[in-house]
Enzyme design. Structure first.
Site, PDB file in Angstrom:
ATOM      1  N   CYS A 155      20.429  41.462  27.603  1.00 36.49           N
ATOM      2  CA  CYS A 155      19.761  41.481  28.917  1.00 36.49           C
ATOM      3  C   CYS A 155      20.586  40.748  29.969  1.00 36.49           C
ATOM      4  CB  CYS A 155      18.346  40.900  28.841  1.00 36.49           C
ATOM      5  SG  CYS A 155      17.249  41.882  27.852  1.00 36.49           S
ATOM      6  N   LYS A 208       9.939  30.854  22.269  1.00 34.97           N
ATOM      7  CA  LYS A 208      11.295  30.377  21.968  1.00 34.97           C
ATOM      8  C   LYS A 208      11.277  28.913  21.519  1.00 34.97           C
ATOM      9  CE  LYS A 208      13.389  33.639  25.135  1.00 34.97           C
ATOM     10  NZ  LYS A 208      14.090  34.735  24.448  1.00 34.97           N
ATOM     11  N   ASP A 262      15.607  28.490  35.084  1.00 35.24           N
ATOM     12  CA  ASP A 262      15.149  29.315  33.974  1.00 35.24           C
ATOM     13  C   ASP A 262      15.466  28.559  32.684  1.00 35.24           C
ATOM     14  OD1 ASP A 262      15.048  31.015  31.819  1.00 35.24           O
ATOM     15  OD2 ASP A 262      16.143  32.660  32.762  1.00 35.24           O
ATOM     16  N   GLN A 316      15.978  29.219  27.349  1.00 30.90           N
ATOM     17  CA  GLN A 316      16.761  28.838  26.170  1.00 30.90           C
ATOM     18  C   GLN A 316      16.849  27.327  25.986  1.00 30.90           C
ATOM     19  OE1 GLN A 316      17.719  30.787  23.852  1.00 30.90           O
ATOM     20  NE2 GLN A 316      17.237  32.703  24.885  1.00 30.90           N
ATOM     21  N   HIS A 363      19.938  36.180  32.986  1.00 35.68           N
ATOM     22  CA  HIS A 363      19.175  37.192  32.243  1.00 35.68           C
ATOM     23  C   HIS A 363      18.583  38.153  33.282  1.00 35.68           C
ATOM     24  CE1 HIS A 363      15.737  38.682  29.848  1.00 35.68           C
ATOM     25  NE2 HIS A 363      16.354  38.226  28.772  1.00 35.68           N
TER      26      HIS A 363
END
Ligand code: PMP
Length: 419
Positions: A377, A239, A213, A216, A136
């Site tokens: 993104c 999220k 990261d 998600q 991202h």
């Protein structure tokens, strides 16, 4: 629910349980453009259950007070509720200590924190930072900025045609110059679940620190930072059924202690004189200013909500949904799926032959179906596939098989009309 699936027990949840669960999400029960809303944009943000919304309003009705400093009833109550979320996160990701959890504005903010506080302190000219080709923009730009400043180099792990990372190529990139490796746990654009344990272990062999990261991953996978052995892990509250504007950075104590603060101000100090300031202990060293108290508290409620559902149940149900969605989409000859990795989670990205993703998105929206279109993104990833963008269905535990049927039928109609 779909006739195909009615009375079928899905792994993780039964249909009636999902129907019950949907009642917890008020926003889902509305019409958009005269049709019942089908919300398939969960990778962008998840919807919030009543308990989370109530937790937010309860704070302002009953608890509002600044935290940590006040010696009165409300300040004490608010501080306890705020710190309770840190304790919940400690359990949620299995960190060694609650103090290793820093509240940030979200994943982007967490990456910027590490790039600035760790990167700017420890990177030297000629050093290398490795990211992957499916990151991202939030996990690209902060590293580019610090590399430019420090005259360090950014190296990229290539992405294969199926949307997996080329681990052999990654091994070839690793050297004594590698200081930081930062990769995404689950790709927001493709759904690929990356082999982060292997990546972390390889990077550690040459002494690099690893940032994951988890934007998600937080709502879909069990996260165990001790098992992963990652140095840093980040995700956003919004999220995982929580509010926007809040997230976390997990970091190993010894690294957080070695880093400089990212922002100066109140709360992050031990003592201030005009000559010199000494800094507070972690986590407060990185939490300057009045934090987002209400949202942190509601974030805690969202974590409890998620844990009650059980990540394994969520993952199992979503896996069935995603497989069903993939199979149904592939029955349409004009559809091509981008990202076919064997290990995937809740994202189905696709193209419709001869149609711009944006047009498809607009036409689905006219039928009450919310999908995301564009580059998500991840512009370099789109360039890798030679495309401008995709149409992305991203699923959450409150989605149903019949919603997938509705979307697939809508796509068939749209394609037929377009031809
Ligand atoms: N990384 C990934 C993989 C993401 O999906 C996102 C959000 N789309 C981010 C980082 C940034 O998250 P936030 O906007 O919550 O900071």
């Amino acid at each position: 629910m779909s006739s195909i699936h009615s009375n079928t027990q899905v792994k993780g949840f039964q249909e009636h349980e999902i129907e019950q669960l949907r009642k917890e999400f008020p926003i889902l029960h509305q019409s958009v453009n005269g049709k019942p809303l089908v919300y398939f944009d969960n990778a962008a943000t998840t919807q919030k259950p009543k308990v989370v919304i109530e937790s937010l309003t309860r704070y302002y009705f009953e608890l509002n007070s600044n935290i940590h400093r006040g010696a009165h009833y409300l300040a004490d109550k608010a501080t306890t509720a705020f710190e309770n979320t840190r304790q919940l996160l400690h359990g949620f990701i299995n960190s060694d200590e609650a103090e290793e959890i820093i509240f940030t504005q979200g994943t982007t903010d967490s990456i910027n924190l590490v790039a600035n506080s760790y990167g700017r302190k420890f990177l030297k000219e000629g050093d290398e930072v490795i990211i992957s080709g499916m990151e991202h923009h939030s996990n690209i730009v902060p590293w580019q900025m610090v590399c430019e400043e420090k005259k360090a180099h950014l190296k990229i792990i290539p992405v294969e045609d199926d949307g997996t990372l080329n681990i052999e190529a990654f091994k070839g990139l690793l050297s004594e110059k590698t200081k930081i490796v930062s990769v995404v746990h689950i790709s927001n654009a493709l759904g690929t679940i990356n082999p982060v344990e292997e990546i972390i272990s390889l990077a550690h062999q040459i002494g690099a620190v690893v940032f994951i990261d988890g934007a998600q991953a937080s709502a879909h996978l069990d996260i165990d930072v001790k098992k992963l052995k990652c140095d840093f892990y980040a995700f956003s509250g919004h999220k995982v059924f929580g509010p926007t504007g809040i997230g976390i950075l997990y970091g190993k104590r010894k690294l957080l202690e070695a880093m400089n603060p990212y922002r100066g101000g109140g709360e992050m100090i031990r003592e201030v004189t005009f000559e010199k300031t000494t800094y507070n202990d972690i986590p407060f060293k990185f939490e300057a200013g009045t934090p987002n108290i209400a949202d942190v508290i509601a974030f805690g409620t969202a974590l409890e909500f998620t844990s009650k559902l059980g990540k394994k149940n969520i993952a199992a149900y979503e896996e069935e949904l995603r497989e069903y969605c993939t199979t149904k989409l592939l029955e349409i000859p004009e559809i091509r799926i981008i990202g076919t990795a064997p290990d995937k989670a809740s994202v189905v990205s696709f193209l419709v032959e001869g149609m711009h993703p944006f047009d498809v998105g607009m036409m689905l929206d006219a039928k009450g179906i919310a999908v995301r279109t564009g580059h998500h993104c991840t512009q370099p990833l789109m360039q890798r596939f030679g495309i401008e963008g995709t149409i992305r269905i991203s699923l959450a535990v409150y989605n149903t098989f019949s919603e997938i049927d509705i979307c697939v039928e809508a796509l068939k109609e749209i394609i037929k009309k377009w031809k």
